[in-house]
Scaffold this motif. Sequence first.
Motif, PDB file in Angstrom:
ATOM      1  N   SER A  57       2.103 -13.881  -1.128  1.00 31.62           N
ATOM      2  CA  SER A  57       2.170 -14.846  -0.033  1.00 31.62           C
ATOM      3  C   SER A  57       1.694 -14.211   1.284  1.00 31.62           C
ATOM      4  CB  SER A  57       3.617 -15.359   0.065  1.00 31.62           C
ATOM      5  OG  SER A  57       3.912 -15.823   1.348  1.00 31.62           O
ATOM      6  N   ILE A  58       2.233 -13.047   1.628  1.00 38.18           N
ATOM      7  CA  ILE A  58       1.783 -12.363   2.848  1.00 38.18           C
ATOM      8  C   ILE A  58       0.333 -11.911   2.692  1.00 38.18           C
ATOM      9  CG2 ILE A  58       2.105 -10.286   4.277  1.00 38.18           C
ATOM     10  CD1 ILE A  58       4.301 -12.214   4.807  1.00 38.18           C
ATOM     11  N   GLY A  59      -0.003 -11.379   1.532  1.00 38.59           N
ATOM     12  CA  GLY A  59      -1.361 -10.875   1.301  1.00 38.59           C
ATOM     13  C   GLY A  59      -2.412 -11.966   1.499  1.00 38.59           C
ATOM     14  N   ARG A  60      -2.165 -13.132   0.936  1.00 41.95           N
ATOM     15  CA  ARG A  60      -3.143 -14.232   1.045  1.00 41.95           C
ATOM     16  C   ARG A  60      -3.260 -14.712   2.493  1.00 41.95           C
ATOM     17  NH1 ARG A  60      -0.476 -18.022  -1.910  1.00 41.95           N
ATOM     18  NH2 ARG A  60       0.933 -16.575  -2.928  1.00 41.95           N
TER      19      ARG A  60
ATOM     20  N   ARG B 145     -10.386 -13.570   7.436  1.00 39.41           N
ATOM     21  CA  ARG B 145     -11.469 -14.561   7.305  1.00 39.41           C
ATOM     22  C   ARG B 145     -11.801 -15.187   8.671  1.00 39.41           C
ATOM     23  NH1 ARG B 145      -8.919 -17.155   3.164  1.00 39.41           N
ATOM     24  NH2 ARG B 145      -9.923 -16.176   1.386  1.00 39.41           N
ATOM     25  N   GLN B 146     -10.760 -15.465   9.446  1.00 35.95           N
ATOM     26  CA  GLN B 146     -10.950 -16.087  10.771  1.00 35.95           C
ATOM     27  C   GLN B 146     -11.443 -15.090  11.818  1.00 35.95           C
ATOM     28  OE1 GLN B 146     -10.540 -19.392  11.560  1.00 35.95           O
ATOM     29  NE2 GLN B 146     -10.274 -19.627   9.353  1.00 35.95           N
ATOM     30  N   ASN B 147     -11.311 -13.801  11.517  1.00 33.56           N
ATOM     31  CA  ASN B 147     -11.631 -12.775  12.534  1.00 33.56           C
ATOM     32  C   ASN B 147     -12.482 -11.670  11.929  1.00 33.56           C
ATOM     33  OD1 ASN B 147      -9.742 -13.596  14.933  1.00 33.56           O
ATOM     34  ND2 ASN B 147      -8.471 -13.728  13.097  1.00 33.56           N
TER      35      ASN B 147
ATOM     36  N   PHE C  94     -14.394 -10.426  -0.164  1.00 34.69           N
ATOM     37  CA  PHE C  94     -14.214  -9.487   0.958  1.00 34.69           C
ATOM     38  C   PHE C  94     -14.923  -8.150   0.766  1.00 34.69           C
ATOM     39  CE2 PHE C  94     -10.850 -12.571   1.538  1.00 34.69           C
ATOM     40  CZ  PHE C  94     -10.896 -12.792   2.911  1.00 34.69           C
ATOM     41  N   LYS C  95     -15.500  -7.942  -0.433  1.00 27.69           N
ATOM     42  CA  LYS C  95     -16.274  -6.726  -0.694  1.00 27.69           C
ATOM     43  C   LYS C  95     -15.596  -5.437  -0.211  1.00 27.69           C
ATOM     44  CE  LYS C  95     -20.282  -8.947  -1.872  1.00 27.69           C
ATOM     45  NZ  LYS C  95     -19.687  -9.906  -2.826  1.00 27.69           N
TER      46      LYS C  95
END
Length: 387
Positions: free
Chosen positions: A18-21, A28-30, A55-56
């Motif tokens: 949950s925290i990881g996602r 993703r936003q930054n 995310f490579k």
Amino acid sequence: MGEGSKKKRIALLGSTGSIGRQALDVVRQNSDKFEIEVLTAYSNDELLLEQALEFKPNTVVIVDESKYENLSERLWKEGIKTYTGESSLEDVVRMEDVDLVLTALVGYSGLKPTIAAIEAKKAIALANKETLVVAGDLITDLANKNRVPLLPVDSEHSAIFQCLAGEFHNKIEKIYLTASGGPFRGWTTEQLAQVTKEKALKHPNWEMGAKITIDSATLMNKGLEVIEAKWLFQLESSQIDTIVHPQSIIHSIVQFDDGSMKAQMGLPDMKLPIQYAMAYPTRIKSDFPRFNFMDYPQLTFEKADIETFKNLGLAYQALDLGGTAACALNAANEITNAAFLQDKIKFLQIAEINERVMNTASFVKKPSLEDYVSCNSEARRLAVELL
Ligand code: NDP
Ligand code: MG
């Protein structure tokens, strides 16, 4: 991290949770500010693969060895290294290209990787509260010695941390950790005897992993947070109070010794404390929904019921006992929490067994890492015997 416009390079332990996602949403936003260097999961290879392709990262770890072969073959083609086994977590956090380690794995499993990361002088964004519950003195000493910041992700502790910005020289009189009260707020012992796991898994305000959701229903979570707060902010247990606040808008409060109180508030959204820890000391502009006072004309407060929800009281006892007591309590709770989720015990037995284990496990007053490791194993064994 490096100077100027360099991106912060992150090792995200427990990326499939949950925290990881939610941390990956923040990245993703930054994407101009953060870069993912390492991703890890226990056994969810499908999601880990998907995350790695997006995310490579340089490296991934899948702890469960049975999932290793497929995953490594798939990622090898992409130039991503794959490792397996528990001890790989300790290796990957030491990698040179990592600036910050976000510990979003669950339970005791966070302890050794966190120690390795601190020894390698990586900044820690700490979601895995169990690490501080198990060995708070050892971890905070090590972090001080290595001049490594422990940046809290837990919303209450992030709130306290935010209230303390610019106040480092001022004395804290006490803190109030707020608690939603969980799904069974106001219930009697008789009612709690009948609780099912389905009901316990429905938290009123937060979407979280299964373990912490059950811990929230038993108030063990608030107990673990009391212990976490002691170590993060170097407080006595008498300085840590808990207050039930069902709306979860005020995330926690600091009271200074002039009597002034500072609170941090906002809608309940873990992305905010996650992002604060990742970007500290800078705040990043976000489009998270804003709080509207007219939607919450009343914020209410009540006393936590530690007679009925015994786990919270046990955590205070563990703090007063010191030494390995909290480690034993945490280990017992990991077993009883999982047993409740598997329908092996009833809701009230969680705290009963936790209490018996904490009071019977061997006690070491000034424990070394080895003492914590053996306390954890012994307490787990005792708890299993009592199931
Ligand atoms: P989840 O159960 O959702 O996720 C746990 C993550 O850790 C997953 O990636 C899981 O992998 C991995 N994992 C599980 N067991 C092990 C293990 N033995 N070794 C290595 N990795 C493992 O948990 P949460 O995200 O809810 O919680 C993570 C931590 O953050 C906990 O300590 C919790 O108390 C704390 N926290 C969580 C909050 C929340 O809102 N969720 C709020 C505040 C604190 P896999 O998916 O493969 O099983
Ligand atoms: Mg919390």
